[in-house]
Write a protein that holds these residues in place. Structure first.
Motif, PDB file in Angstrom:
ATOM      1  N   HIS A  34      -6.649  -0.570  -4.350  1.00 35.38           N
ATOM      2  CA  HIS A  34      -6.036  -0.519  -5.677  1.00 35.38           C
ATOM      3  C   HIS A  34      -4.520  -0.416  -5.514  1.00 35.38           C
ATOM      4  CE1 HIS A  34      -5.353   2.140  -9.555  1.00 35.38           C
ATOM      5  NE2 HIS A  34      -4.734   0.987  -9.616  1.00 35.38           N
ATOM      6  N   THR A  35      -3.839  -1.460  -5.963  1.00 36.05           N
ATOM      7  CA  THR A  35      -2.371  -1.444  -5.964  1.00 36.05           C
ATOM      8  C   THR A  35      -1.899  -1.948  -7.325  1.00 36.05           C
ATOM      9  OG1 THR A  35      -0.367  -2.329  -4.893  1.00 36.05           O
ATOM     10  CG2 THR A  35      -2.298  -3.726  -4.875  1.00 36.05           C
ATOM     11  N   ALA A  36      -0.622  -1.811  -7.595  1.00 34.36           N
ATOM     12  CA  ALA A  36      -0.071  -2.240  -8.888  1.00 34.36           C
ATOM     13  C   ALA A  36       1.445  -2.295  -8.795  1.00 34.36           C
ATOM     14  CB  ALA A  36      -0.484  -1.268  -9.983  1.00 34.36           C
ATOM     15  N   TRP A  66       4.016  -4.442  -8.361  1.00 37.38           N
ATOM     16  CA  TRP A  66       4.772  -4.992  -7.230  1.00 37.38           C
ATOM     17  C   TRP A  66       6.194  -5.362  -7.650  1.00 37.38           C
ATOM     18  CZ3 TRP A  66       1.096  -8.798  -4.128  1.00 37.38           C
ATOM     19  CH2 TRP A  66       0.024  -8.063  -3.592  1.00 37.38           C
ATOM     20  N   LEU A 116       4.636  -5.808   1.840  1.00 37.01           N
ATOM     21  CA  LEU A 116       3.405  -6.596   1.635  1.00 37.01           C
ATOM     22  C   LEU A 116       2.794  -7.036   2.966  1.00 37.01           C
ATOM     23  CD1 LEU A 116       4.230  -8.620  -1.594  1.00 37.01           C
ATOM     24  CD2 LEU A 116       2.687  -6.672  -1.331  1.00 37.01           C
ATOM     25  N   ILE A 136      -4.833  -5.811  -8.166  1.00 36.75           N
ATOM     26  CA  ILE A 136      -3.398  -5.669  -8.470  1.00 36.75           C
ATOM     27  C   ILE A 136      -3.295  -5.478  -9.983  1.00 36.75           C
ATOM     28  CG2 ILE A 136      -1.081  -6.571  -8.086  1.00 36.75           C
ATOM     29  CD1 ILE A 136      -2.367  -8.714  -6.220  1.00 36.75           C
ATOM     30  N   LEU A 173       3.012  -8.038 -11.380  1.00 34.70           N
ATOM     31  CA  LEU A 173       3.137  -8.712 -10.085  1.00 34.70           C
ATOM     32  C   LEU A 173       4.592  -9.134  -9.905  1.00 34.70           C
ATOM     33  CD1 LEU A 173       0.071  -8.937 -10.947  1.00 34.70           C
ATOM     34  CD2 LEU A 173      -0.030 -10.879  -9.401  1.00 34.70           C
ATOM     35  N   VAL A 202      -9.112 -11.408  -4.789  1.00 34.69           N
ATOM     36  CA  VAL A 202      -8.025 -10.710  -5.474  1.00 34.69           C
ATOM     37  C   VAL A 202      -8.358 -10.647  -6.950  1.00 34.69           C
ATOM     38  CG1 VAL A 202      -5.615 -10.930  -6.222  1.00 34.69           C
ATOM     39  CG2 VAL A 202      -6.194 -11.227  -3.813  1.00 34.69           C
ATOM     40  N   ALA A 227      -6.425  -9.648 -10.263  1.00 35.07           N
ATOM     41  CA  ALA A 227      -5.084  -9.300 -10.727  1.00 35.07           C
ATOM     42  C   ALA A 227      -4.957  -9.557 -12.224  1.00 35.07           C
ATOM     43  CB  ALA A 227      -4.043 -10.119  -9.977  1.00 35.07           C
ATOM     44  N   GLY A 279      -2.171   0.179 -13.828  1.00 36.06           N
ATOM     45  CA  GLY A 279      -0.789  -0.100 -13.470  1.00 36.06           C
ATOM     46  C   GLY A 279       0.099   0.237 -14.649  1.00 36.06           C
ATOM     47  N   SER A 299       3.742   2.125  -7.772  1.00 36.62           N
ATOM     48  CA  SER A 299       4.341   0.936  -7.149  1.00 36.62           C
ATOM     49  C   SER A 299       4.354   1.126  -5.633  1.00 36.62           C
ATOM     50  CB  SER A 299       5.755   0.730  -7.683  1.00 36.62           C
ATOM     51  OG  SER A 299       6.545   1.870  -7.395  1.00 36.62           O
ATOM     52  N   TYR A 358      -0.864   2.809  -1.732  1.00 39.46           N
ATOM     53  CA  TYR A 358      -1.981   2.231  -2.488  1.00 39.46           C
ATOM     54  C   TYR A 358      -3.197   3.089  -2.216  1.00 39.46           C
ATOM     55  CZ  TYR A 358      -3.160   0.456   2.136  1.00 39.46           C
ATOM     56  OH  TYR A 358      -3.455   0.386   3.473  1.00 39.46           O
TER      57      TYR A 358
END
Lengths: 397, 397
Positions: free
Chosen positions: A5-7, A9, A28, A45, A49, A78, A80, A218, A236, A251
């Motif tokens: 889990h990321t957000a 960017w 990255l 994501i 982005l 992915v 997103a 996010g 972030s 993350y």
């Protein structure tokens, strides 16, 4: 089922006039390497982005290369969504053609969107991708005139999802919103989070998400959860403002068991250059070893410093900002009385005004005496060598 | 092997301040329907998909929807390249992820690019996608300092392709360039074709393409071939300038036999609104039935017309431009002598100057006599009712 889990960017972001694209590429690369090592079943994501609707070409290249690596080389799906910084329509380009390859990018919100279904040995996990959008779009899309705020919109969207969702599957919601415990105002934003709306209707009540097994959020740049561990901001992957100085950026690795219970692991990412404050006098600072970080300098010197940025950059070549800790107007002195016109001031008045401007407080009697002595010395010397006019308003105070 | 050859869509183009997106959607609907009926093996779009590097969101949606229909619904491969109007990097986004689904969009030129290989009952057809790029990019990519012009670049690229191309396959080159019989200057451009470069180094010799079985070109908006039938511009699918008024817009159906010989069929597309000139007097024009075309009006009236556009638009609501056929300065009169200052002119001089400005030639003696009579009448009336000063320089000539 294991997913990252990321957000947020924010590819292509400028911080204090500096493009972060190289720093983002650096981070990255670590992220992609972690995917290679951890082999998650998917990467989420959760919006933003890009940093803006029309990002610089370098940022487009970076996202493209990163997605190519994750989706094509590492064969990792992915998932997103567009955040409030992304252009929904531009981010949506090619999304239908890409999804057969496991690249699911949802830019525009649509009614009756199907979840993305992934499988593990225990069955299906449904990922509900809810891109950021203005309440007016949700109002039109669902034909519900009652939708006025982001909270109304989130309520409607989650109700629609819940009404049709398969009770035998596990469910993950991916969203981009300002989620709070009560849907009320909070003061949790950092400088690099653009407000979703003006006027306080941007807050979304976390309870809308309580029946999902995990909610991957996010928008807010600090990693944290809201009301429960499973409603969570990844934050972030990089600091994007000095107000994020104390954040631990990274993350989450989310592992979901057969019941949908999750265990979480936070992974940190190591930036190429940190964003941080350095507080020191110029002399102390010039003793530091050379450092590439994006520093915000607070000089503690009480005396004037000429060309401070130039001197600071001999040690911190990427310094973003220099300010004087003890070198400000006090707000009262600015507001209380108009400054006299300088030409009408006596030398002593000028000294007092200058002292206050530089030091922020009134000169002591001792300081004034010292000044008078030095001034008298100077004037005496001057009178002996030059025109007497210079003395016109000396020491009238 | 049967494929469609189109080019120069210029999605998001403005013509005289009007967005063509709806007209483009109308044309592309016909084009997609033709694909559905003709079932080609592929669709070539030879550059300038968009009109600019950052097209409006509507244009992004239109391209996205069109590609979805062709690639996903009709399962027809698309072979597209960037033209000089496209942003190579932006157009390239997602291209690797999309190509498994048969959507091949090449934005950036790379050395050692592999052709796209399609099959029919006779074997392989290799499609070499050569996006538009500046000679400097080709120079860097191939490390060849001799490359200065577009012709040098095209020579290099085609030599590299020919050096490794499979002699047992058939070959199609897709390019976006200003191709001429001798690589020399031509005056074949229309107003809506942006020059590739300043200084005359933009022309590419057609002989570079002579060993390909077909060369599908974009850039020039008029459908035509160069030196041989198989080196061909499809032209734009719509008129984008009044200078393209007499073009027949459409696309080509190319059928290639087992030897690589092609038979060609030109298909016309019917625009929602034509772009054309209408030459008439205002009175004649107001008799016309109401018409939605984007007309450029040339009024033949010899007398002044007040608010001409307003009147024209009652009949041609989408009129783009109105000009007066007989209502111009003649170049000589402008250049030959400075006009006298108006306040210093007599009434007769003013009449002559005005007559010349409006009609473009000198007033005849008859016209002057008529004017004098009318003026005398008026002055007489004025003298009887008002101040005598108005007569100060009447009829001194």
């Amino acid at each position: 089922m294991k997913f990252f889990h990321t957000a947020d960017w924010h590819l292509g972001k400028l911080v204090q006039g500096v493009y972060m694209t190289d720093d983002q590429a650096y981070i990255l690369q670590q992220f992609v390497q972690a995917i290679e090592e951890e082999k998650p079943d998917a990467v989420i994501i959760a919006g933003d982005l890009y940093d803006r609707a029309v990002p610089p070409t370098d940022a487009v290249h970076l996202l493209n290369d990163t997605l190519d690596k994750i989706v094509l080389q590492l064969k990792t799906p992915v998932l997103a969504i567009a955040g409030n910084h992304d252009s929904p329509g531009r981010l949506n380009f090619g999304s239908k053609i890409m999804r057969d390859n496991g690249c699911h990018i949802t830019g525009n919100l649509k009614k009756d969107m199907e979840p993305i279904i992934l499988h593990d040995e225990h069955g299906e996990v449904h990922f509900h991708l809810v891109p950021y959008c203005d309440p007016s779009i949700v109002r039109n899309e669902f034909g519900d005139e009652e939708i006025r705020s982001h909270n109304d919109a989130a309520k409607k969207i989650t109700e629609e999802i819940k009404a049709t969702m398969d009770p035998n599957a596990r469910h993950v919601l991916v969203g981009h919103a300002f989620v709070t415990p009560y849907g009320e105002e909070e003061e949790n934003t950092s400088d690099s989070e653009r407000p979703l709306s003006i006027g306080g209707s941007e807050y979304v009540d976390a309870t809308h998400f309580s029946s999902f097994h995990y909610t991957a959020l996010g928008h807010l740049h600090q990693a944290h959860y809201v009301t429960k561990e499973t409603i969570r901001y990844a934050g972030s992957p990089l600091k994007y403002s000095i107000s994020e100085e104390n954040h631990k950026k990274g993350y989450f690795i989310v592992e979901m068991d057969e019941k949908g219970d999750v265990s979480l692991e936070k992974k940190e990412l190591l930036p190429r250059r940190d964003i941080r404050t350095v507080e020191a006098s110029l002399d102390e600072l010039l003793e530091h070893p050379i450092n590439e970080d994006y520093v915000f300098i607070r000089l503690t010197d009480e005396t004037a410093v000429l060309s401070p940025m130039e001197k600071v950059r001999s040690v911190y070549p990427n310094a973003m900002h220099v300010e004087r800790k003890n070198y400000m107007f006090s707000p009262e002195s600015e507001a209380s009385n108009e400054p006299m016109e300088r030409t009408k001031m006596s030398d002593i008045e000028l000294f007092h005004a200058f002292y206050k401007e530089v030091k922020g407080n009134e000169a002591t009697e001792e300081a004034e005496e010292l000044f008078k002595e030095v001034l008298d010395e100077l004037l005496k010397e001057e009178n002996e060598t030059a025109s007497p006019q210079r003395t016109r308003n000396a020491v009238t105070n």
